[in-house]
Design a protein around this motif. Structure first.
Motif, PDB file in Angstrom:
ATOM      1  N   PHE A 243       0.831  -1.199   0.000  1.00  0.00           N
ATOM      2  CA  PHE A 243       0.000   0.000   0.000  1.00  0.00           C
ATOM      3  C   PHE A 243       0.866   1.248   0.000  1.00  0.00           C
ATOM      4  O   PHE A 243       1.906   1.293   0.662  1.00  0.00           O
ATOM      5  CB  PHE A 243      -0.924   0.015   1.219  1.00  0.00           C
ATOM      6  N   LYS A 244       0.418   2.263  -0.731  1.00  0.00           N
ATOM      7  CA  LYS A 244       1.110   3.546  -0.713  1.00  0.00           C
ATOM      8  C   LYS A 244       0.763   4.332   0.545  1.00  0.00           C
ATOM      9  O   LYS A 244       1.586   5.058   1.089  1.00  0.00           O
ATOM     10  CB  LYS A 244       0.746   4.370  -1.952  1.00  0.00           C
ATOM     11  N   ARG A 245      -0.476   4.196   0.980  1.00  0.00           N
ATOM     12  CA  ARG A 245      -0.924   4.885   2.184  1.00  0.00           C
ATOM     13  C   ARG A 245      -1.736   3.934   3.043  1.00  0.00           C
ATOM     14  O   ARG A 245      -2.426   3.059   2.537  1.00  0.00           O
ATOM     15  CB  ARG A 245      -1.785   6.101   1.839  1.00  0.00           C
ATOM     16  N   ILE A 246      -1.652   4.140   4.345  1.00  0.00           N
ATOM     17  CA  ILE A 246      -2.474   3.384   5.294  1.00  0.00           C
ATOM     18  C   ILE A 246      -3.131   4.393   6.231  1.00  0.00           C
ATOM     19  O   ILE A 246      -2.454   5.237   6.835  1.00  0.00           O
ATOM     20  CB  ILE A 246      -1.629   2.371   6.087  1.00  0.00           C
ATOM     21  N   ILE A 247      -4.449   4.324   6.319  1.00  0.00           N
ATOM     22  CA  ILE A 247      -5.217   5.254   7.145  1.00  0.00           C
ATOM     23  C   ILE A 247      -5.835   4.486   8.307  1.00  0.00           C
ATOM     24  O   ILE A 247      -6.503   3.468   8.110  1.00  0.00           O
ATOM     25  CB  ILE A 247      -6.324   5.939   6.329  1.00  0.00           C
ATOM     26  N   PHE A 248      -5.580   4.961   9.508  1.00  0.00           N
ATOM     27  CA  PHE A 248      -6.227   4.422  10.703  1.00  0.00           C
ATOM     28  C   PHE A 248      -7.282   5.425  11.135  1.00  0.00           C
ATOM     29  O   PHE A 248      -6.962   6.541  11.566  1.00  0.00           O
ATOM     30  CB  PHE A 248      -5.211   4.213  11.828  1.00  0.00           C
ATOM     31  N   GLN A 249      -8.549   5.038  10.990  1.00  0.00           N
ATOM     32  CA  GLN A 249      -9.661   5.888  11.429  1.00  0.00           C
ATOM     33  C   GLN A 249     -10.067   5.436  12.820  1.00  0.00           C
ATOM     34  O   GLN A 249     -10.491   4.294  13.016  1.00  0.00           O
ATOM     35  CB  GLN A 249     -10.846   5.763  10.474  1.00  0.00           C
TER      36      GLN A 249
END
Length: 541
Positions: A243-249
Motif C-alpha cells: 500500500f502507498k498509504r495506510i489510514i487508521f480511522q
C-alpha cells in the motif's frame, strides 16, 4: 434501507440522508456517522488501506506505546530482531546476527548496514543505545522487561552493540523481538526535539522518527485519523505489492466499525464483539480471518486495597463468576479455556483442571471465612468505552456478586482516561476487565507483565497490583537457566501460587477474528504480537 443496492454501495448523498436512521438503529449518533463518512473522502482504491482502529492515540512514542496503537507504530518503527510470520522463530530485522555468552549475561548483535531513519539519520549502534537507555529511563510499558536486567550497553563500533546484563536472561533475545518498547528511534530526533530532560517525549507524542516502511504523514486529531505513507528510502525496498498509504480511522464504537466495513469505507475492522463479527461474516464482500491466540481475558482485582487485599474475598469473587454463561453469552462459544496466567498453547500452561468454576455456595463459604463475612461493600469497575465484550463480562460479575451482598458500580470511559487512572494504585478501580497477550515469545512474558511486581500499572500491565516474593524468585530463577524443562516447571510453580491467591478472575483465551473486505490479501497474524498485523506485507488483490 437497502445497503446493497447497485454495486453494494449507496451514494454518499443517499447514505448521509439515512445517517440519522442508521445511527439510531446502531445505537450511535447521526453526527458521529456523518463525520466518519465525510472523513471517508480520502478512502481510495487499491493503493490505500483503511483500518477502523478501536483505540484512541495517546502517543506515538515507541518507548511508551503499550496499547493497540502498536498496530500503527509497528509499521513506522522496527525492532532489532523479529518473529518469522506466524511462528515464534526469531529472525533478523535491524540486526543481522547475534551471539550470547555461555551464562546468557551478555548479548552481542551485528547491525544491518545502509539503514536510515525517516529524518535522514543513519542507523548505528548509537541509535540502539539511545533507544534502550531512553526506554529504561522513561520506565513505561515494556520497560519492565529491561530495567531490572540491563546493566550497560556498549557500542564497540557503529555496526555492533553489546548488552551487558546484571543477571542471566535466557529470554533476552525474545524480548528484543517485542513490538513494544524496543522499537528503535532516531537519536537525532531525540536530541533535537528534547525539552529539558523529557527525552523528546513531548515531540514524539505526535511525531515519529523510525526506520520502518511507513512514516507518519498526518495525525488529524479533529477527525481522529492517522495517515501513514511509504518511506521512499526503506531498506527493504518496495518491490512487490504494498500500500502507498495506510489510514487508521479511530472508531471506538463497534457498531460504527461494522457499518464502515459493510459500506466499504474501511478495509479492516478491529472490533472484538462476537455478535457483530458473526453478522459481518454473513455479508457479501467480507471475510473473517480466524486464528487461535495467546490473548487472555480476565478481570484484574486490586490486591493492595481493602477489601480485595484479602485473598479469601478474591477467591470468593472467582467462584461468583459464571464462566460458562460468559463463554456462551459473550463469545458465542468461541472462547478457549484458561486455567491461570498462561493460555493453553503456551508450553508452560497449567494442565490441572480449571481451579475456579461458577459455584455460589463455595463463594459464600469463602466470603464467610474472610474479613467481610457478610459482604455489604461496594466495588468499582472501569470499562473501556464502547466495548460490549467488557460490558457483558462486567454485568455477569455484577449479577453474581449481588448474590453475595456485594455491589459493583460500573463506569465507562475512553481508553486514554481509563489507562491514566488504572495505571496508578491510588486511582485504579477495584476491578478491571482486561485483554492481554504476551509481549515476547517466552512463558515469562505473560506472567511478568501481568503479575510481576515491576509491572504495576503503566510500568507493565499488572492492573491487579499483585506482588509475591516466591513468584518473583521463581521467575528470576527460570530466566537464569537455559534448561527448558526446568524452566517450564518453575513457570508452572509460579502459576500455582498466583492462582491460589486469585489476583484475577481468569475467564478464557480469545480466538482472534478479524473482519475485512474480501479483496484484502497478505494478512499475517502472529499470536505473540497481539492483535496487530504486518502493514508491509498486506495488500489488495
Amino acid at each position: 434501507m437497502n445497503w446493497h443496492a447497485h454495486d453494494g454501495r449507496l451514494s454518499r448523498r443517499e447514505l448521509l440522508r439515512g445517517v440519522g436512521l442508521a445511527g439510531a438503529a446502531l445505537g450511535i449518533g447521526g453526527a458521529e456517522l456523518e463525520r466518519l463518512i465525510r472523513a471517508g473522502q480520502v478512502i481510495a482504491a487499491g493503493d490505500t488501506l483503511v483500518v477502523a482502529q478501536d483505540t484512541s492515540v495517546q502517543t506515538f512514542d515507541p518507548q511508551i506505546v503499550y496499547d493497540n496503537t502498536v498496530r500503527i507504530t509497528r509499521g513506522v518503527y522496527e525492532t532489532l530482531v523479529a518473529l518469522d510470520g506466524s511462528t515464534p522463530r526469531i529472525v533478523p530485522r535491524l540486526a543481522t546476527a547475534w551471539t550470547a555468552a555461555p551464562d546468557v549475561r551478555q548479548w552481542t548483535l551485528t547491525l544491518r548496514p545502509g539503514v536510515r531513519f525517516h529524518d535522514g539519520a543513519a542507523f548505528t549502534s548509537e541509535a540502539v543505545k539511545v533507544t534502550f537507555e531512553r526506554l529504561i529511563k522513561i520506565n513505561r510499558g515494556f520497560a519492565y522487561a529491561f530495567k531490572p536486567v540491563v546493566a550497560g550497553i556498549e557500542t564497540p563500533d557503529p555496526m555492533t552493540v553489546r548488552f551487558n546484563l546484571s543477571t542471566p536472561d535466557a529470554a533476552f533475545l525474545a524480548k528484543l523481538a517485542s513490538i513494544s518498547g524496543g522499537l528503535v528511534v532516531s537519536p537525532k530526533a531525540v536530541t533535537e526535539h528534547a525539552s529539558g530532560d523529557d527525552l523528546a517525549q513531548g515531540w514524539l507524542r505526535d511525531h515519529t522518527a523510525g526506520t520502518g516502511p511507513y512514516m507518519l504523514e498526518r495525525w488529524d486529531k479533529g477527525q481522529q485519523q492517522v495517515t501513514l505513507t511509504q518511506f521512499p528510502g526503506y531498506w527493504g525496498g518496495w518491490n512487490g505489492s504494498h500500500f502507498k498509504r495506510i489510514i487508521f480511522q479511530i472508531v471506538t464504537e463497534a457498531s460504527t466499525q461494522r457499518l464502515m466495513l459493510e459500506r466499504g469505507d474501511a478495509d479492516v475492522a478491529t472490533i472484538v464483539a462476537p455478535d457483530l463479527i458473526d453478522a459481518l461474516a454473513r455479508q457479501p464482500g467480507i471475510k473473517i480471518a480466524e486464528h487461535p491466540t495467546m490473548r487472555i481475558f480476565y478481570i484484574a482485582m486490586h490486591c493492595q486495597r481493602e477489601p480485595l487485599k484479602d485473598p479469601k474475598i478474591r477467591q470468593a469473587l472467582s467462584y461468583a463468576f459464571d464462566y460458562e454463561g460468559a463463554r456462551q453469552a459473550i463469545f458465542n462459544n468461541r472462547l478457549a479455556p484458561l486455567n491461570g496466567p498462561l493460555p493453553e498453547n503456551d508450553p508452560a500452561h497449567l494442565v490441572t483442571p480449571k481451579p475456579y468454576k461458577f459455584d455460589l455456595a463455595k463463594a459464600r463459604q469463602l466470603l464467610s471465612e474472610s474479613s467481610r463475612p457478610k459482604g455489604g461493600f461496594t466495588l468499582s469497575l472501569f470499562l473501556f468505552q464502547g466495548d460490549p465484550t467488557f460490558r457483558k463480562a462486567a454485568e455477569i460479575l455484577q449479577a453474581g456478586l449481588r448474590e453475595l451482598n456485594v455491589q459493583v458500580t460500573i463506569q465507562e470511559m475512553t481508553s486514554s482516561v481509563l489507562l491514566e487512572k488504572a495505571g496508578k494504585p491510588e486511582t485504579a478501580p477495584d476491578l478491571l476487565p482486561v485483554r492481554n497477550y504476551p509481549d515476547y515469545a517466552d512463558p515469562s512474558a505473560m506472567i511478568e507483565a501481568t503479575f510481576g511486581k515491576d509491572s504495576w500499572g503503566t510500568a507493565g500491565w499488572n492492573f491487579s497490583f499483585y506482588a509475591n516474593d516466591r513468584v518473583e524468585r521463581l521467575l528470576a530463577g527460570a530466566n537464569e537457566i537455559t534448561a527448558q524443562m526446568r524452566r517450564l516447571q518453575m513457570f508452572q510453580e509460579a502459576q500455582l501460587v498466583i492462582v491460589a491467591e486469585a489476583p484475577a478472575i481468569f475467564i478464557g483465551t480469545l480466538i482472534n477474528r478479524v473482519p475485512m473486505r474480501s479483496d484484502v490479501q497478505g494478512f499475517s497474524y502472529n499470536p505473540l504480537l497481539g492483535n496487530t498485523f504486518d502493514l508491509y506485507g498486506i495488500h489488495k488483490g
